[in-house]
Scaffold this active site. Structure first.
Site, PDB file in Angstrom:
ATOM      1  N   GLU A  52      44.404  33.723  47.249  1.00 36.24           N
ATOM      2  CA  GLU A  52      43.355  32.395  47.518  1.00 36.24           C
ATOM      3  C   GLU A  52      44.420  31.410  47.938  1.00 36.24           C
ATOM      4  O   GLU A  52      45.256  30.875  46.980  1.00 36.24           O
ATOM      5  CB  GLU A  52      42.591  31.972  46.229  1.00 36.24           C
ATOM      6  CG  GLU A  52      41.347  33.002  46.263  1.00 36.24           C
ATOM      7  CD  GLU A  52      40.418  32.115  45.141  1.00 36.24           C
ATOM      8  OE1 GLU A  52      39.178  31.794  45.496  1.00 36.24           O
ATOM      9  OE2 GLU A  52      40.747  32.233  43.988  1.00 36.24           O
ATOM     10  N   HIS A 103      46.913  31.414  44.634  1.00 39.86           N
ATOM     11  CA  HIS A 103      46.324  32.030  43.658  1.00 39.86           C
ATOM     12  C   HIS A 103      46.274  33.530  43.658  1.00 39.86           C
ATOM     13  O   HIS A 103      45.539  34.163  44.636  1.00 39.86           O
ATOM     14  CB  HIS A 103      45.022  31.727  43.155  1.00 39.86           C
ATOM     15  CG  HIS A 103      44.304  32.444  41.995  1.00 39.86           C
ATOM     16  ND1 HIS A 103      42.910  32.372  42.294  1.00 39.86           N
ATOM     17  CD2 HIS A 103      44.579  32.848  41.168  1.00 39.86           C
ATOM     18  CE1 HIS A 103      42.521  33.330  40.964  1.00 39.86           C
ATOM     19  NE2 HIS A 103      43.632  33.195  40.252  1.00 39.86           N
ATOM     20  N   SER A 136      44.178  29.125  38.569  1.00 42.52           N
ATOM     21  CA  SER A 136      43.184  30.122  38.970  1.00 42.52           C
ATOM     22  C   SER A 136      41.675  28.952  38.855  1.00 42.52           C
ATOM     23  O   SER A 136      40.717  29.490  39.289  1.00 42.52           O
ATOM     24  CB  SER A 136      42.737  31.101  37.932  1.00 42.52           C
ATOM     25  OG  SER A 136      42.697  30.692  36.707  1.00 42.52           O
ATOM     26  N   ASN A 190      36.845  32.878  41.227  1.00 41.76           N
ATOM     27  CA  ASN A 190      36.465  32.974  39.872  1.00 41.76           C
ATOM     28  C   ASN A 190      34.895  31.784  39.564  1.00 41.76           C
ATOM     29  O   ASN A 190      34.369  32.131  38.693  1.00 41.76           O
ATOM     30  CB  ASN A 190      37.725  32.081  38.931  1.00 41.76           C
ATOM     31  CG  ASN A 190      38.468  33.114  38.606  1.00 41.76           C
ATOM     32  OD1 ASN A 190      38.362  34.335  38.260  1.00 41.76           O
ATOM     33  ND2 ASN A 190      39.834  32.466  38.809  1.00 41.76           N
TER      34      ASN A 190
END
Length: 288
Positions: free
Chosen positions: A155, A143, A122, A194
């Site tokens: 992702e 991800h 991540s 993130n």
């Protein structure tokens, strides 16, 4: 190019690894789950079986689909058993040296030169993982988001070493086989989601740390006032406070911006083993 991906390996069977194995098995794939020890595999098997059982009890699976999904998953603690996989997805803890070492081993194990080697990281540089292999062209970031069976986004992260055919094959697998949506993210700490999410969560932690508001107040403010489905501190508990802290540290190390620094309160909770939902206690209490 090789035929459509049918044989998938998932290395790591924690919350994310078992979630990835869940959606792959439901998609009709031959799934092999690998972990470092028999104890880890036993916990992973229990976690994955429980996930299928809950889906059955909620009417999301028929009894036959439940039985077939369980039958498609095998387990191993020997990485050599993954040699025939067409796609390997690494999903161990966010520890860059451990991931690099694992990628070097998996690169040697895979026999198919067109097999895709993906990381569910991540926040860690995918290029760094690719450089640990002899063939960085087959390495991508893939991800997923927790809970994997429920959230549609993945992702996809390519590096300067990634072959375009590898990226295309990985995307076709995610969208065509798993039926999920993708965004292409740059290979930078935190990628896209993130890099936006973690500063928001850390800001919520700092509010509680200041003593001016409670965790319940922060979460109510965002769910009732902004129509968020979950408040930031309950979300942090769901992700795992150790994971949030690890991502924050990676972001702060790369960008050196103060809003990425893990607050002392978050560090203390992690140090005392209060990691959120998975341990029963974080910013909120959970019945395990």
């Amino acid at each position: 190019m090789s035929t459509t991906i049918q044989r998938v390996g998932v290395v790591g069977c924690g919350t994310m690894g078992s979630g990835i194995a869940h959606v792959c098995a439901l998609a009709g794939l031959d799934v092999m789950v690998a972990a470092a020890s028999g104890a880890s595999l036993a916990r992973g098997r229990e976690r994955l079986t429980g996930s299928f059982d809950r889906a059955l009890s909620k009417g999301k699976l028929t009894s036959q689909e439940h039985e077939n999904a369980l039958a498609r998953v095998s387990y191993t603690s020997d990485l050599e058993d993954l040699a025939d996989r067409q796609l390997l997805i690494e999903s161990i803890s966010e520890n860059e040296p451990a991931k690099r070492e694992l990628f070097a081993r998996l690169d040697r194990v895979l026999k198919d030169p067109e097999a895709v080697l993906a990381s569910n990281t991540s926040s860690i540089s995918v290029l760094g993982l690719a450089r640990a292999t002899a063939d960085g062209g087959r390495v991508v970031g893939m991800h997923f988001f927790n809970p994997v069976p429920a959230l549609p986004l993945v992702e996809m992260v390519s590096t300067p070493l990634t072959d375009e055919k590898t990226a295309v094959r990985a995307e076709e697998f995610v969208t065509g086989t798993l039926g999920k949506r993708i965004i292409r993210s740059p290979d930078r700490a935190g990628f896209t989601v993130n890099a936006l999410l973690i500063p928001y969560l850390l800001s919520a932690v700092r509010m509680v740390e200041s003593g001016h508001v409670s965790a319940d107040t922060v979460d109510d403010a965002m769910t009732l006032g902004c129509s968020h489905p979950m408040g930031p501190l309950r979300l942090a508990d769901l992700i795992g406070l150790d994971v949030v802290a690890s991502i924050a540290e990676t972001l702060h190390e790369e960008f050196r911006e103060p809003h990425y620094a893990p607050p002392p309160l978050l560090r203390r909770l992690v140090e005392t083993g209060m990691l959120g939902r998975k341990t029963g206690q974080g910013f909120h209490h959970y019945d395990r």
